[in-house]
Design a protein around this motif. Structure first.
Motif, PDB file in Angstrom:
ATOM      1  N   ASN A 200       0.809  -1.223   0.000  1.00  0.00           N
ATOM      2  CA  ASN A 200       0.000   0.000   0.000  1.00  0.00           C
ATOM      3  C   ASN A 200       0.845   1.276   0.000  1.00  0.00           C
ATOM      4  O   ASN A 200       0.322   2.367   0.257  1.00  0.00           O
ATOM      5  CB  ASN A 200      -0.942  -0.005   1.209  1.00  0.00           C
ATOM      6  CG  ASN A 200      -2.102  -0.967   1.041  1.00  0.00           C
ATOM      7  OD1 ASN A 200      -3.032  -0.719   0.280  1.00  0.00           O
ATOM      8  ND2 ASN A 200      -2.047  -2.094   1.746  1.00  0.00           N
TER       9      ASN A 200
ATOM     10  N   ARG B 223      -3.850   7.251   4.994  1.00  0.00           N
ATOM     11  CA  ARG B 223      -4.712   6.433   4.127  1.00  0.00           C
ATOM     12  C   ARG B 223      -4.041   5.111   3.773  1.00  0.00           C
ATOM     13  O   ARG B 223      -4.668   4.040   3.857  1.00  0.00           O
ATOM     14  CB  ARG B 223      -5.039   7.218   2.863  1.00  0.00           C
ATOM     15  CG  ARG B 223      -5.868   6.470   1.834  1.00  0.00           C
ATOM     16  CD  ARG B 223      -6.191   7.368   0.660  1.00  0.00           C
ATOM     17  NE  ARG B 223      -6.864   6.654  -0.400  1.00  0.00           N
ATOM     18  CZ  ARG B 223      -6.257   6.006  -1.381  1.00  0.00           C
ATOM     19  NH1 ARG B 223      -4.914   5.994  -1.424  1.00  0.00           N
ATOM     20  NH2 ARG B 223      -6.928   5.377  -2.319  1.00  0.00           N
ATOM     21  N   SER B 224      -2.779   5.153   3.377  1.00  0.00           N
ATOM     22  CA  SER B 224      -2.077   3.924   3.010  1.00  0.00           C
ATOM     23  C   SER B 224      -1.887   3.013   4.229  1.00  0.00           C
ATOM     24  O   SER B 224      -1.982   1.787   4.121  1.00  0.00           O
ATOM     25  CB  SER B 224      -0.717   4.256   2.377  1.00  0.00           C
ATOM     26  OG  SER B 224       0.069   5.061   3.234  1.00  0.00           O
TER      27      SER B 224
ATOM     28  N   HIS C 190      -5.289   1.436   4.973  1.00  0.00           N
ATOM     29  CA  HIS C 190      -5.561   0.388   3.992  1.00  0.00           C
ATOM     30  C   HIS C 190      -4.757  -0.870   4.299  1.00  0.00           C
ATOM     31  O   HIS C 190      -5.228  -1.996   4.078  1.00  0.00           O
ATOM     32  CB  HIS C 190      -5.240   0.885   2.586  1.00  0.00           C
ATOM     33  CG  HIS C 190      -6.302   1.766   2.023  1.00  0.00           C
ATOM     34  ND1 HIS C 190      -6.168   2.430   0.815  1.00  0.00           N
ATOM     35  CD2 HIS C 190      -7.533   2.106   2.487  1.00  0.00           C
ATOM     36  CE1 HIS C 190      -7.260   3.124   0.572  1.00  0.00           C
ATOM     37  NE2 HIS C 190      -8.105   2.945   1.572  1.00  0.00           N
ATOM     38  N   SER C 191      -3.553  -0.684   4.816  1.00  0.00           N
ATOM     39  CA  SER C 191      -2.743  -1.841   5.231  1.00  0.00           C
ATOM     40  C   SER C 191      -3.413  -2.574   6.386  1.00  0.00           C
ATOM     41  O   SER C 191      -3.441  -3.814   6.418  1.00  0.00           O
ATOM     42  CB  SER C 191      -1.340  -1.377   5.646  1.00  0.00           C
ATOM     43  OG  SER C 191      -0.691  -0.698   4.591  1.00  0.00           O
TER      44      SER C 191
ATOM     45  N   ARG D 135      -6.617  -2.599   6.967  1.00  0.00           N
ATOM     46  CA  ARG D 135      -7.797  -3.260   6.394  1.00  0.00           C
ATOM     47  C   ARG D 135      -7.423  -4.603   5.770  1.00  0.00           C
ATOM     48  O   ARG D 135      -8.060  -5.638   6.027  1.00  0.00           O
ATOM     49  CB  ARG D 135      -8.434  -2.347   5.342  1.00  0.00           C
ATOM     50  CG  ARG D 135      -9.623  -2.951   4.622  1.00  0.00           C
ATOM     51  CD  ARG D 135      -9.897  -2.226   3.332  1.00  0.00           C
ATOM     52  NE  ARG D 135      -8.751  -2.351   2.417  1.00  0.00           N
ATOM     53  CZ  ARG D 135      -8.613  -1.634   1.302  1.00  0.00           C
ATOM     54  NH1 ARG D 135      -9.515  -0.731   0.987  1.00  0.00           N
ATOM     55  NH2 ARG D 135      -7.560  -1.806   0.522  1.00  0.00           N
ATOM     56  N   ASP D 136      -6.389  -4.590   4.920  1.00  0.00           N
ATOM     57  CA  ASP D 136      -5.971  -5.822   4.260  1.00  0.00           C
ATOM     58  C   ASP D 136      -5.494  -6.866   5.265  1.00  0.00           C
ATOM     59  O   ASP D 136      -5.740  -8.070   5.096  1.00  0.00           O
ATOM     60  CB  ASP D 136      -4.859  -5.525   3.251  1.00  0.00           C
ATOM     61  CG  ASP D 136      -5.329  -4.617   2.123  1.00  0.00           C
ATOM     62  OD1 ASP D 136      -6.558  -4.542   1.911  1.00  0.00           O
ATOM     63  OD2 ASP D 136      -4.476  -3.983   1.472  1.00  0.00           O
TER      64      ASP D 136
ATOM     65  N   ASN E 156     -14.538  -2.819   6.499  1.00  0.00           N
ATOM     66  CA  ASN E 156     -14.527  -1.735   5.513  1.00  0.00           C
ATOM     67  C   ASN E 156     -15.322  -0.519   5.994  1.00  0.00           C
ATOM     68  O   ASN E 156     -14.961   0.626   5.696  1.00  0.00           O
ATOM     69  CB  ASN E 156     -15.093  -2.223   4.180  1.00  0.00           C
ATOM     70  CG  ASN E 156     -14.145  -3.156   3.458  1.00  0.00           C
ATOM     71  OD1 ASN E 156     -12.945  -3.159   3.750  1.00  0.00           O
ATOM     72  ND2 ASN E 156     -14.652  -3.943   2.546  1.00  0.00           N
TER      73      ASN E 156
ATOM     74  N   ILE F 255     -13.115   1.397   8.394  1.00  0.00           N
ATOM     75  CA  ILE F 255     -12.028   2.028   7.644  1.00  0.00           C
ATOM     76  C   ILE F 255     -12.528   3.268   6.922  1.00  0.00           C
ATOM     77  O   ILE F 255     -11.876   4.325   6.917  1.00  0.00           O
ATOM     78  CB  ILE F 255     -11.425   1.025   6.636  1.00  0.00           C
ATOM     79  CG1 ILE F 255     -10.770  -0.160   7.374  1.00  0.00           C
ATOM     80  CG2 ILE F 255     -10.421   1.706   5.718  1.00  0.00           C
ATOM     81  CD1 ILE F 255      -9.643   0.222   8.284  1.00  0.00           C
ATOM     82  N   GLN F 256     -13.709   3.161   6.318  1.00  0.00           N
ATOM     83  CA  GLN F 256     -14.267   4.303   5.596  1.00  0.00           C
ATOM     84  C   GLN F 256     -14.587   5.454   6.539  1.00  0.00           C
ATOM     85  O   GLN F 256     -14.377   6.621   6.191  1.00  0.00           O
ATOM     86  CB  GLN F 256     -15.523   3.853   4.840  1.00  0.00           C
ATOM     87  CG  GLN F 256     -15.222   2.975   3.644  1.00  0.00           C
ATOM     88  CD  GLN F 256     -16.476   2.461   2.982  1.00  0.00           C
ATOM     89  OE1 GLN F 256     -17.576   2.597   3.504  1.00  0.00           O
ATOM     90  NE2 GLN F 256     -16.318   1.846   1.814  1.00  0.00           N
TER      91      GLN F 256
ATOM     92  N   LEU G  93     -11.313   7.176   7.406  1.00  0.00           N
ATOM     93  CA  LEU G  93     -10.806   7.970   6.277  1.00  0.00           C
ATOM     94  C   LEU G  93     -11.645   9.232   6.066  1.00  0.00           C
ATOM     95  O   LEU G  93     -11.100  10.296   5.722  1.00  0.00           O
ATOM     96  CB  LEU G  93     -10.792   7.120   5.004  1.00  0.00           C
ATOM     97  CG  LEU G  93      -9.757   5.992   4.979  1.00  0.00           C
ATOM     98  CD1 LEU G  93      -9.860   5.202   3.682  1.00  0.00           C
ATOM     99  CD2 LEU G  93      -8.342   6.551   5.135  1.00  0.00           C
TER     100      LEU G  93
END
Length: 396
Positions: free
Chosen positions: A52, A102-103, A106-107, A109-110, A124, A127-128, A131
């Motif tokens: 990410n 953000r990155s 996202h890490s 999240r994954d 998700n 996470i949203q 963000l």
């Protein structure tokens, strides 16, 4: 051209070249160090950070700091330009901070999606929300930098427009609240089979977001459902069935009422040839004969005293057959019952649970049972209800 402008242009070009070289070197060194580090660790989180571009985004901080320190020297003779460029760099630093967060998020999240305990959670959605909050704070900070208004004062002023903000983000707020309730109450998980007739959804949940829930139907189409609809409307979740020891079979055959009657002794003897209910008939006949003899019942008419009926024997036959069926779970309820009479006849319902819960096999098991049951009706001199082929004749 004035010498001051020439010097400024030369310094700008040199600074941009220097920043490009510094950015390239720092990025390569930092990314390589991070990649080697991630290869030696057991956790996958650092691998997701590399994927990410977390280290890549962090590497931009060094050139940014260099630029902020050298801008006063480049525009020493042009304070207006210096102020404008500094504000631009400050805004860029805010955007860069958002990119890094953000990155990193996202890490997370994954990484969370690889954990079995969290795969069925609406990660998700959270996470949203994070963000959205980060972007709101970042954009407000950038606006405060450009306008020169202190951030706290800007936020206080913005509070007066809270009603408008709530209206703009109404769906987002409702989706966030709904996703929290769905998660806390464990109403829906990723992978659950749900049926939502209002939206035409019948399939597995593949994604739960802040605003929507995606369902992949069994025909491979995708249905999108508003998240808040899961708490405001009624839907069916099949998880309980999938987690149980069997899948319910609940279906009836409709018997014509005019075909139901008492059985004579000769017919009872003939029915004893049916092996599934042979023992039942012998025991029941013995009890009935004892009762009728004890009470001196006149059996010239079948209606007198106790008697066996063709529908009663058929019901016992179906129940015994289902109980002995190899695909039926014997540890769960097995019942064959007579329901209330209808205009179409008397429903004889089978209530049981198949061992195999897979849809295709379940349908095969249920069809196999009813193939046999329907074919057996004639042996009891009963008839199954069917709509007349010629309604005008009034005959069936």
């Amino acid at each position: 051209m004035d010498a001051k402008y020439v010097n400024m242009i030369v310094l700008i070009v040199l600074l941009m070249i220097a920043l490009g070289i510094i950015d390239l070197l720092v990025r390569k060194v930092l990314v390589n160090i991070f990649v080697r580090f991630s290869e030696r660790t057991k956790t996958d989180f650092d691998n997701f950070m590399v994927a990410n571009k977390v280290p890549r985004n962090i590497a931009h901080i060094i050139p940014l700091l260099v630029a902020l320190n050298f801008i006063p020297f480049v525009f020493i003779d042009f304070p207006n330009f210096e102020n404008m460029i500094e504000k631009g760099l400050q805004v860029f630093s805010i955007i860069l901070t958002i990119w890094i967060i953000r990155s990193f998020v996202h890490s997370l999240r994954d990484y969370f999606n690889t954990k079995d305990k969290l795969k069925d959670k609406p990660v998700n959605s959270y996470i949203q929300v994070i963000l959205i909050i980060v972007w709101i704070i970042g954009l407000l900070s950038a606006f405060a930098v450009v306008t020169g208004i202190p951030f706290l004062r800007f936020i206080t002023t913005l509070g007066a427009a809270s009603a408008v903000i709530l209206l703009i983000f109404k769906d987002t707020i409702m989706g966030f609240v709904a996703s929290l309730q769905v998660s806390i109450n464990d109403m829906v998980r990723i992978g659950d089979w749900i049926t939502f007739e209002k939206f035409g959804a019948d399939g597995n949940v593949i994604e739960i977001n802040l605003a929507t829930v995606k369902v992949q139907n069994f025909d491979k189409t995708i249905t999108t459902i508003p998240t808040y609809a899961l708490i405001s409307d009624s839907f069916k979740n099949w998880r309980g069935m999938e987690n149980s020891d069997g899948r319910r079979i609940k279906r009836a055959v409709l018997i014509k009422q005019r075909s139901i009657r008492f059985l004579s002794k000769k017919e009872v003897e003939s029915m004893k040839k049916i092996e599934l209910i042979n023992d039942y008939i012998n025991k029941k006949s013995h009890d009935i004969n004892e009762h009728n003899a004890k009470n001196k019942v006149d059996k010239d008419l079948l209606i007198n005293g106790r008697n066996l009926t063709n529908i009663g024997l058929f019901r016992k036959f179906v129940e015994t057959y289902v109980q002995q069926h190899s695909a039926i779970n014997k540890d769960m309820m097995i019942m064959t019952r007579q329901l209330d009479p209808t205009a179409q006849g008397i429903p004889i319902e089978i209530y049981a649970f198949s061992k195999d819960k897979r849809w295709q096999n379940y349908e095969y098991i249920m069809a196999d049972i009813f193939d046999y049951v329907i074919a057996s009706v004639g042996y009891f001199d009963l008839e199954i209800f069917e709509l007349p082929t010629d309604l005008s004749s009034g005959k069936q």
